[in-house]
Write an enzyme that holds these catalytic residues in place. Structure first.
Site, PDB file in Angstrom:
ATOM      1  N   TYR A  11      -1.575  20.974 -15.302  1.00  0.00           N
ATOM      2  CA  TYR A  11      -2.418  21.120 -16.496  1.00  0.00           C
ATOM      3  C   TYR A  11      -2.130  22.486 -17.117  1.00  0.00           C
ATOM      4  O   TYR A  11      -0.983  22.910 -17.104  1.00  0.00           O
ATOM      5  CB  TYR A  11      -3.900  20.853 -16.136  1.00  0.00           C
ATOM      6  CG  TYR A  11      -4.618  20.429 -17.384  1.00  0.00           C
ATOM      7  CD1 TYR A  11      -4.303  19.217 -18.010  1.00  0.00           C
ATOM      8  CD2 TYR A  11      -5.540  21.251 -17.994  1.00  0.00           C
ATOM      9  CE1 TYR A  11      -4.895  18.852 -19.209  1.00  0.00           C
ATOM     10  CE2 TYR A  11      -6.142  20.888 -19.192  1.00  0.00           C
ATOM     11  CZ  TYR A  11      -5.812  19.689 -19.788  1.00  0.00           C
ATOM     12  OH  TYR A  11      -6.386  19.345 -20.986  1.00  0.00           O
ATOM     13  N   ASP A  57     -14.983  16.965 -24.223  1.00  0.00           N
ATOM     14  CA  ASP A  57     -14.887  18.039 -23.238  1.00  0.00           C
ATOM     15  C   ASP A  57     -14.715  19.407 -23.900  1.00  0.00           C
ATOM     16  O   ASP A  57     -15.229  20.404 -23.398  1.00  0.00           O
ATOM     17  CB  ASP A  57     -13.725  17.768 -22.275  1.00  0.00           C
ATOM     18  CG  ASP A  57     -13.759  18.730 -21.112  1.00  0.00           C
ATOM     19  OD1 ASP A  57     -14.826  18.857 -20.490  1.00  0.00           O
ATOM     20  OD2 ASP A  57     -12.734  19.371 -20.836  1.00  0.00           O
TER      21      ASP A  57
END
Ligand code: NAD
Length: 583
Positions: A126, A291
């Site tokens: 990520y 998010d």
């Protein structure tokens, strides 16, 4: 005859074989998987492939004899082999490509390796590495993963989604690729984000990979470089806009509800405008959250809870300055106000303690050309009437001085905007200034932790968006906690799906923040860390999930469930090789 791809209906038939469910032998009590695949099909199914770990019995039973080298490797040996191969990859991008390849071959091994090496691997799968991966997506593209929906699919999005293997209680992470991390419109390359985020759901909260559905709404791109790139793999058109875009999103959401009832829809990396619009349109009718807005906010609130608990204070006692009024800043402001109200403050008093700035300075009543959204964040003229102001419009230094800021949160994307003068000012009236330069990547942080600690004579409590090394100041080592959304969103997903919540309320996020703050030990905060260690993320996610699920039931947003705690633990998948039996 319609041209290929012009709204021709797909068969709409599910073509998958559902992932086998764990079975238990009634005589021996052994847990096993009843597996219908054989030979190459089994080796090419990443959720079932064990590679060299297939036992001799399984090799006979599943037509694998001769397709694997002789030695049967236990998973520990395979993990050593993976570590060895990673070691020989020179750049982080090479490591990212290798890890994605492993995920495509053998998900059990990939997740086992990830879970065992979270600290080192999360930055590779990520942020920050995923940004490079998205940027070069069309050049490194190897294998299909996830679902791409384009404007060619208007009128048949439901059929496109039906082509995806079915799954119970799935999580969909969807992006339209317009504002990927800090690097803007990446067109089809944005798919790296849903894939990476879902890998974190699986690793951090044990959401089985078959429940993880990455979706790119490839509505075109306005990135001229991509449009001109002969290797670009995406829908090579300018972005869909206006009513056509809104209709496309509406059709997509309706298709999700029809094909994946009860799914959690996680919105990620939409543009500032569309992220707020989509959230407000769908948050009450669809189990969904954004998010960038809500996950970030819950995580910041958790950090403030841990910090204020440590210094014997409350969030409602702080004077908070948020620098940046985009997706993150607006969400943070709302959720901090909710936390202050929870501590007993009135909403009006809470909002008066939070000052928000954008690129034009303080957002205050009467500022010319304030949009409707920003007007809702505006500080009252009454609150600033006695301020000694040096700059017009009112700048950050004026705000820090006059408001006697005790908390400074940076979500502006602009490096270095927290200057030495500001931070020294803060340190004059705040015994323990709380400073959160959250902008990513590392080079965009509003201040470095080392400077913040030095300019406050070692008194600052610092959390950052990107990972930073420890800071040595005087005789103390200050650990720098990373405010990584991975501490929140996987637990939210696990919690809401375990109890089948209908939607996600602000108080459910608040419950998640409290659980996260509760997972930080006094020693960790003492050493400067406002968040748990990433290696403990599975335990943290379980706590967040329990709190969120209980809150959903308490608010009547989910039917009561017996023993939520045990259900959550049971729902968490751990990657291991179960014995296979042929069916
Ligand atoms: P965004 O583009 O939606 O918002 C950025 C905002 O900053 C805009 O309102 C802009 O007007 C404002 N701004 C620009 N220059 C400014 C200046 N000099 N002073 C004050 N405000 C200024 O972006 P976003 O999604 O809100 O994210 C912002 C940053 O926060 C990014 O760098 C992102 O990486 C980071 N972020 C970190 C986390 C985390 O640490 N977990 C989570 C979310 C976002």
């Amino acid at each position: 005859m319609a041209a290929y791809g012009d709204r021709r209906m797909l068969s709409g038939m599910r073509v998958d074989i559902p992932h086998p469910r764990v079975a238990i032998d009634p005589d021996t009590g052994e847990r096993y998987l009843p597996v219908p695949l054989r030979g190459t099909a089994l080796l090419k199914t990443p959720t079932l492939n064990k590679g060299t770990a297939f036992s001799r019995r399984e090799r006979e039973e599943f037509d694998l004899v001769g397709m694997l080298p002789d030695h049967v490797s236990p998973i520990e040996e395979q993990l050593d082999r993976v570590a060895n191969q990673i070691h020989y990859k020179v750049s982080d991008m090479d490591k990212n490509i290798y890890l994605n390849g492993l995920m495509d071959r053998n998900e059990t091994l990939f997740y086992r390796f990830l879970i065992g090496n979270l600290e080192a691997m999360v930055p590779l799968i990520y942020t920050p590495t995923v940004a490079t991966s998205c940027r070069h997506w069309s050049r490194i593209y190897r294998r299909a993963r996830g679902v791409y929906v384009t404007p060619r699919d208007r009128g048949r999005i439901i059929d496109v989604l039906r082509c995806r293997p079915r799954a119970a209680k799935p999580i969909i992470v969807v992006t339209d690729n317009e504002r990927i991390l800090g690097i803007g419109d990446q067109g089809a390359g944005g798919m790296g984000i849903p894939i990476g985020k879902l890998a974190l759901y699986a690793a951090a909260a044990g959401i089985h990979p078959t429940r993880c559905i990455p979706i790119s709404l490839d509505v075109g791109t306005n990135n001229a470089e991509l449009l001109a790139d002969p290797l670009y793999v995406g829908y090579r058109q300018q972005r869909l806009r206006g009513e056509e875009y809104d209709d496309f999103i509406a059709e997509f959401v309706a298709a999700v509800q029809a094909v994946f009832p009860g799914a959690l829809l996680h919105w990620e990396d939409f543009s500032n405008r569309t992220s707020f619009e989509n959230l407000s349109l769908y948050r009450d009718s669809v189990l969904s959250f954004n998010d960038d807005i809500q996950g970030t906010a819950a995580m910041v609130v958790a950090g403030l809870m841990a910090a204020t608990r440590h210094i014997g204070s409350k969030i409602a006692d702080q004077r908070i300055v948020i620098v940046g009024a985009g997706s993150a800043g607006v969400g943070i402001r709302d959720q901090i106000a909710t936390a202050m109200v929870d501590e007993g403050a009135s909403r009006v008093d809470a909002e008066a303690r939070i000052m928000t700035l954008d690129s034009r300075g303080l957002i205050v009543e009467g500022r010319p050309n304030l949009s409707r959204g920003k007007a809702q964040l505006a500080l009252s003229l009454e609150a600033v009437k006695n301020w000694q102001i040096e700059d017009h419009p009112i700048g950050l230094l004026d705000v820090v001085r006059n408001a006697r800021a005790s908390v400074l949160i940076g979500v502006s994307g602009v490096p270095g905007v927290f200057t030495e003068e500001m931070i020294r000012r803060m340190a004059l009236h705040a015994a323990r200034p709380i400073i959160m330069p959250l902008s990513n990547p590392t080079s965009h942080a509003e201040v470095t932790p080392a400077s913040a600690i030095e300019w406050t004579d070692g008194r600052a409590i610092v959390a950052t968006g990107s990972p930073f090394p420890d800071v040595q100041y005087d005789d103390r080592v200050h650990r720098i906690g990373q405010a990584n959304n991975v501490f929140i969103f996987p637990g939210i997903g696990l919690g809401v799906l375990t109890v089948g919540a209908r939607r996600i309320s602000d108080r459910m996020f608040l419950a998640g923040s409290k659980a996260l703050a509760g997972a930080v030990t006094a020693e960790q905060v003492e050493s400067g860390q406002l968040y748990p260690s990433i290696s403990d993320v599975r335990a943290t996610s379980a706590e967040v999930a329990k709190a969120v699920a209980n809150q959903a039931v308490a608010e009547g947003l989910a039917a009561p469930v017996d023993n939520i705690e045990a259900r959550i633990e049971e729902d968490m998948w751990y990657p291991e090789y179960l014995p296979y039996r042929a069916v």
